[in-house]
Design a protein around this motif. Structure first.
Motif, PDB file in Angstrom:
ATOM      1  N   GLU A 154      37.097  14.212 143.634  1.00  0.00           N
ATOM      2  CA  GLU A 154      35.744  14.196 144.573  1.00  0.00           C
ATOM      3  C   GLU A 154      35.112  15.290 144.065  1.00  0.00           C
ATOM      4  O   GLU A 154      34.137  15.795 145.143  1.00  0.00           O
ATOM      5  N   HIS A 155      36.131  16.947 143.256  1.00  0.00           N
ATOM      6  CA  HIS A 155      34.869  17.606 143.295  1.00  0.00           C
ATOM      7  C   HIS A 155      34.221  17.204 142.343  1.00  0.00           C
ATOM      8  O   HIS A 155      33.058  17.926 142.318  1.00  0.00           O
ATOM      9  N   GLU A 203      47.337  13.474 143.114  1.00  0.00           N
ATOM     10  CA  GLU A 203      46.296  14.405 143.844  1.00  0.00           C
ATOM     11  C   GLU A 203      45.913  15.217 143.824  1.00  0.00           C
ATOM     12  O   GLU A 203      44.763  15.484 144.025  1.00  0.00           O
ATOM     13  N   ARG A 204      46.364  15.792 142.618  1.00  0.00           N
ATOM     14  CA  ARG A 204      45.364  16.501 141.887  1.00  0.00           C
ATOM     15  C   ARG A 204      44.096  15.692 140.982  1.00  0.00           C
ATOM     16  O   ARG A 204      43.067  16.131 141.117  1.00  0.00           O
ATOM     17  N   ALA A 256      36.512  17.078 153.814  1.00  0.00           N
ATOM     18  CA  ALA A 256      37.287  16.872 152.576  1.00  0.00           C
ATOM     19  C   ALA A 256      37.748  15.579 152.146  1.00  0.00           C
ATOM     20  O   ALA A 256      37.492  14.978 151.024  1.00  0.00           O
ATOM     21  N   ARG A 289      43.223  21.520 146.715  1.00  0.00           N
ATOM     22  CA  ARG A 289      41.468  21.389 147.177  1.00  0.00           C
ATOM     23  C   ARG A 289      41.160  22.519 146.124  1.00  0.00           C
ATOM     24  O   ARG A 289      40.768  22.114 144.869  1.00  0.00           O
ATOM     25  N   TRP A 293      47.032  16.113 155.224  1.00  0.00           N
ATOM     26  CA  TRP A 293      46.291  17.384 153.646  1.00  0.00           C
ATOM     27  C   TRP A 293      46.759  18.727 154.959  1.00  0.00           C
ATOM     28  O   TRP A 293      46.891  19.765 154.589  1.00  0.00           O
ATOM     29  N   HIS A 345      41.755  15.335 144.091  1.00  0.00           N
ATOM     30  CA  HIS A 345      40.747  15.593 144.130  1.00  0.00           C
ATOM     31  C   HIS A 345      39.706  16.522 142.908  1.00  0.00           C
ATOM     32  O   HIS A 345      38.929  16.855 143.621  1.00  0.00           O
TER      33      HIS A 345
END
Length: 350
Positions: free
Chosen positions: A282-283, A275-276, A223, A243, A234, A279
């Motif tokens: 990365e999504h 951090e959101r 991840a 995530r 994490w 993520h």
């Protein structure tokens, strides 16, 4: 962090730097760069202790001389200095050593009310330049700027002469995760020391030594795209759960089951906004995996860039809820075949 606690990738960079110093191949200006969370600051401080030590041998400081003793005396300033994400600006405090200068995020005391700066400004770099010109109490004087990518453009001009005309025994070390943000005039005058992501097996072994189960470590490392420091953080917190929640939120928005504005309010309501967005970016990358449609790939790439720009905006004075709203509206538009990240441009102009 003790050098005995160094991860293998930290040890490699430290030994490379020590070898360059001992052979006279290291200049006065050093750019220590690499992904955030790999331990660059710890390596820089260990290297500083080595340079300042009065009885170093075998690539290690003695730990007993007056210089080493002063190096180890630490204290946080009052009020405590913090980074925009709330973490300590000086993780182990300022050193009592008179020839070790830490430059980072500081308080702006005037005009009232006091507030933490979100960048390193020209006054700080002018003061640093002056300190590097004063005679050192020991043989060398070291200035460590972290994060160097937070130095604003005007501030770099204040240190340029120091880079071009260094005094003997003066060192200026820049620690940063995004060297491309530094002016070319600064990068070209620095010797580059790069910390890279380690091989997968080495990262997994390190995670196992830190108490993480094999299956969980493998999931977190995948991840984190091979970043062991991020995977460790994490696993010790709720990063993987966050995530999954981000992925669920983006899926719900794309499917018309969630309102982007309501989701934006929730995303901006805590201290985990950066951090959101990491993520979320990365999504977008994972969504692009295996796709062959050029139009869809272009929209995902555009939105990925917009998510990373939004992370930068969160460090500014722009309202977090507006940043999140524009980004999530762009995600919905992209899913519907709309204009993608056009909303982000509106956020940039606020």
């Amino acid at each position: 962090m003790s050098r005995t606690d160094f991860a293998p990738w930290q040890r490699r960079v430290y030994e490379q730097a020590v070898a360059a110093l001992d052979s006279g191949r290291m200049g006065h200006a050093l750019l220590l760069c690499g992904p955030a969370g790999l331990g660059k600051r710890a390596v820089a401080e260990a290297l500083a202790q080595y340079v300042l030590c009065q009885a170093r041998a075998g690539g290690e400081p003695c730990g007993r001389c007056r210089s080493c003793q002063l190096f180890g005396v630490r204290a946080q300033r009052d009020p405590v200095e913090t980074r925009p994400d709330g973490s300590l600006a000086q993780p182990h405090g300022h050193s009592a050593h008179p020839d070790l200068v830490f430059v980072g995020y500081e308080w702006r005391l005037k005009p009232a009310p006091p507030r933490m700066r979100t960048e390193i400004v020209i006054e700080q770099m002018r003061q640093l330049s002056e300190r590097l010109e004063v005679s050192a109490g020991f043989e060398s004087r070291i200035a460590l700027v972290d994060p160097a990518d937070a130095v604003n453009y005007q501030a770099w001009n204040a240190i340029l002469k120091t880079l071009e005309e260094p005094l003997p025994g003066r060192y200026l070390w820049l620690v940063c995760a995004s060297p491309a943000r530094l002016p070319a005039t600064i990068r070209s005058r620095c010797q580059r020391l790069e910390m890279r992501l380690p091989p997968r097996e080495e990262a997994l072994a390190w995670l196992h030594r830190h108490g993480h189960a094999a299956e969980a470590a493998a999931e977190a490392l995948e991840a984190a795209r091979g970043h062991p420091g991020l995977a460790d953080a994490w696993l010790r917190g709720d990063g993987l759960a966050l995530r999954r929640q981000v992925a669920a939120d983006l899926g719900a928005i794309a499917g018309g089951r969630a309102d982007p504005l309501e989701t934006a309010q929730r995303w901006s309501g805590g201290e985990d906004g950066d951090e959101r967005l990491r993520h979320a970016a990365e999504h977008a990358v994972s969504e692009a995996a295996g796709l062959t449609d050029p139009a869809r790939l272009h929209k995902l790439a555009t939105w990925f860039d917009a998510a990373n720009r939004a992370r930068d905006l969160l460090r500014s004075t722009v309202r977090a809820d507006l940043v999140m709203a524009d980004l999530l509206l762009a995600w919905r538009d992209a899913a519907r075949g709309g204009s993608g990240a056009s909303g982000q441009a509106r956020g940039d102009n606020r």
